[in-house]
Design an enzyme around this catalytic site. Structure first.
Site, PDB file in Angstrom:
ATOM      1  N   CYS A 239       1.117  -1.516  -0.081  1.00  0.00           N
ATOM      2  CA  CYS A 239      -0.378  -0.057  -0.174  1.00  0.00           C
ATOM      3  C   CYS A 239       0.381   1.387   0.076  1.00  0.00           C
ATOM      4  O   CYS A 239       0.394   2.226   0.147  1.00  0.00           O
ATOM      5  CB  CYS A 239      -1.539  -0.226   1.752  1.00  0.00           C
ATOM      6  SG  CYS A 239      -0.372   0.237   2.392  1.00  0.00           S
ATOM      7  N   VAL A 240       1.908   1.398  -0.104  1.00  0.00           N
ATOM      8  CA  VAL A 240       3.408   2.350   0.330  1.00  0.00           C
ATOM      9  C   VAL A 240       2.601   3.352  -1.078  1.00  0.00           C
ATOM     10  O   VAL A 240       2.645   4.448  -0.424  1.00  0.00           O
ATOM     11  CB  VAL A 240       4.468   2.090   0.066  1.00  0.00           C
ATOM     12  CG1 VAL A 240       4.851   1.088  -1.517  1.00  0.00           C
ATOM     13  CG2 VAL A 240       5.731   3.163   0.262  1.00  0.00           C
TER      14      VAL A 240
END
Length: 578
Positions: A239-240
């Protein structure tokens, strides 16, 4: 002049009674306080990297801290949190998250105080299975083991949830639901060790980006064929690049970490066509585009926003979940969303029920590890926190808090003086920024006539002073992240790793966690799927798609459950449920 801070030194305050705190909940789709509490779970900013921030020494930060994400921008003022939550994303995405909840959702109109207290994960799943509709028919339809694969799931919460579902099915219905673990995929070495030690998967792949090929590299460095005969895939890709804490976001098609891991997962899905796919990610992920990718490849897909505190556990953690199915009935994703909502059950236990006793040997070990090897009789090392210090001084001035330090009594580069019941050894290992934030939080509540030392609140000490750093409601934990320093006010010390895992519904007594450090367990908890949430998503998908009356077989080249009876069964079940 602000009111005097309550006296917190001297005798230990009485711990608040869980039943005395009335807990109320908003719907999972609302943003009134989901976002404001989630703000306390985010990582701190560039200034914080110089002034504090890890669990043990609050001074170590890295770019990887962007990955655990909540619903608030890092540089966003506290006052703008509510306004931001209403304007996040385009209108289409905003409508998806703020769609009014149906009146018959499981948590609607339910007073948690009227529910029996449940804190054991096994009891939670027993209650879930007892409330789910027509479980016996679905269990009878599963004539062979359910073949499951996981990708980037970290703690393997999907497998833990399925294991507890199987146990509950046997206890309540006498049915033997069997799970066949096909493979896992995880790139972090310590998480690979955790998975191998606790789940012993037949194959443990290293890199999700390789799974679209014929062969991929395992955690041990060998090349093996990638299995394809899977009934259910559960994945939680990176999800960065979607994080609101990331100032350089990248979309799904970019060459960032999130896009690469999603494409690796999608290549495997397109090649092997599993009948059911469940994805988990942060709410800021491009869910519309993800659903479109599945639909372009013959799937029907739908997504929704869920909150952990509406699924048995007092922990505010809002995440997005997506179901993709090959069933020809296009209403299955909508039915799945409705069933997940019907199976909601708000937490009836407060945070204290998930804390270990202070005299537990595991707490003593964790406390020693978090305090580090520093000599507590010597002065704390000097840390340059100049940029953060300016923000702290501004907060004290603008909020009229004064200059006192009533909780810690810290001196510049000297010793701190926490109350006698608090974890003084841990406090002396913290940097000035963390200690000053504790005093500011106390003064803020003192202005309201509240003494946090008598309430179970969680302060996120890894955040900067001008962010939301405390619990909005007593007895409910804000969103946990890997780098978070979660200080429990009436304990006088932080949550330990085992407690953080428990707040994700992880049955810690069933796992071997002897090799994981406190930072490792905090990382596992911060990146984990909540077992009660992912378990509800999996159970709802199985109940809607299991084929009755015959063993499941795979039609040649179709990569799905037998279609004919399934579609008729799904429609009939939808009529019964709706």
């Amino acid at each position: 002049m602000p009111p005097a801070a309550p006296e917190s030194g001297g005798r230990r305050p009485r711990r608040s009674c869980s039943s005395a705190v009335k807990i109320s909940y908003t719907e999972a789709g609302s943003s009134e306080d989901d976002d404001s509490e989630d703000a306390s779970g985010g990582s701190s900013s560039e200034d914080d990297s110089k002034g504090g921030g890890s669990r043990a020494s609050a001074g170590r930060r890295s770019a990887s801290d962007l990955e655990p994400e909540d619903d608030v921008l890092e540089d966003e003022p506290v006052a703008a949190v509510a306004a931001k939550s209403k304007s996040r994303g385009g209108k289409k995405d905003r409508d998806k998250w703020t769609k009014p909840a149906p009146p018959d959702r499981g948590s609607a109109g339910v007073d948690p105080e009227d529910l029996p207290v449940i804190r054991c994960p096994h009891d939670m799943f027993r209650d879930l299975m007892g409330r789910a509709p027509r479980v016996e028919g679905a269990l009878a339809a599963l004539a062979r083991p359910l073949r499951v694969a996981t990708m980037c799931s970290g703690t393997e919460s999907p497998l833990l949830a399925l294991s507890m579902i199987c146990n509950a099915a046997k206890e309540l219905y006498g049915a033997e639901l069997q799970i066949e673990h096909v493979f896992s995929c995880e790139i972090e070495p310590f998480k690979q060790a955790y998975i191998e030690r606790n789940f012993s998967p037949p194959i443990l792949f290293r890199d999700i980006r390789e799974l679209g090929g014929e062969k991929a590299t395992t955690a041990y460095g060998s090349l093996v064929e990638v299995p394809g005969e899977v009934d259910l895939l559960v994945a939680g890709t990176s999800c960065v690049d979607y994080s609101n804490l990331n100032n350089e976001k990248k979309d799904l098609d970019a060459k960032g970490e999130s896009g690469q891991t999603f494409r690796g997962m999608m290549q495997w899905v397109v090649k092997n066509r599993p009948p059911l796919v469940i994805l988990e990610n942060v709410c800021g992920a491009p869910w519309e585009r993800v659903a479109e990718r599945f639909e372009e490849n013959g799937y029907n897909a739908g997504f929704m926003r869920v909150d952990t505190k509406l699924h048995y556990i007092p922990h505010t953690r809002t995440r997005g979940y997506l179901l993709a199915t090959l069933d020809s009935d296009k209403t299955i994703p909508l039915q799945w969303q409705d069933l997940v909502r019907r199976l909601e059950r708000p937490s009836s236990s407060t945070l204290e029920a998930f804390l270990l006793p202070n005299d537990d040997p595991r707490v003593h070990s964790a406390r020693a590890a978090l305090a580090g090897k520093q000599d507590t009789q010597k002065a704390r090392p000097r840390t340059d926190w100049g940029r953060c210090e300016t923000r702290h001084q501004r907060a004290r001035l603008e909020e009229e808090l004064g200059v006192k330090r009533p909780l810690t009594g810290w001196e510049d580069g000297g010793l701190c003086k926490l109350p006698d019941y608090a974890w003084t050894d841990w406090g002396r290992s913290q940097v000035d920024r963390v200690l000053d934030l504790m005093d500011i939080n106390l003064l803020r509540l003192a202005k309201k006539g509240q003494d946090p030392m008598y309430k179970t609140l969680v302060w996120n000490l890894s955040q900067n002073v001008d962010r939301t750093t405390g619990s909005v409601r007593p007895g409910i934990c804000p969103c946990l992240t890997p780098s978070m320093v979660p200080f429990v006010t009436n304990r006088g010390g932080p949550l330990v790793g085992l407690e953080a895992l428990s707040l994700q519904g992880i049955p810690v007594d069933d796992l071997l966690l002897t090799r994981e450090s406190e930072d490792n367990m905090a990382d596992l908890a911060g990146n984990a799927m909540t077992t009660t949430v992912v378990g509800t998503a999996i159970l709802a998908a199985i109940l809607l798609t299991a084929e009755p009356g015959a063993p499941r077989t795979r039609r040649a080249g179709a990569g799905r459950f037998c279609a004919g009876a399934m579609c008729a069964h799904a429609r009939a079940r939808a009529e019964q449920l709706l």
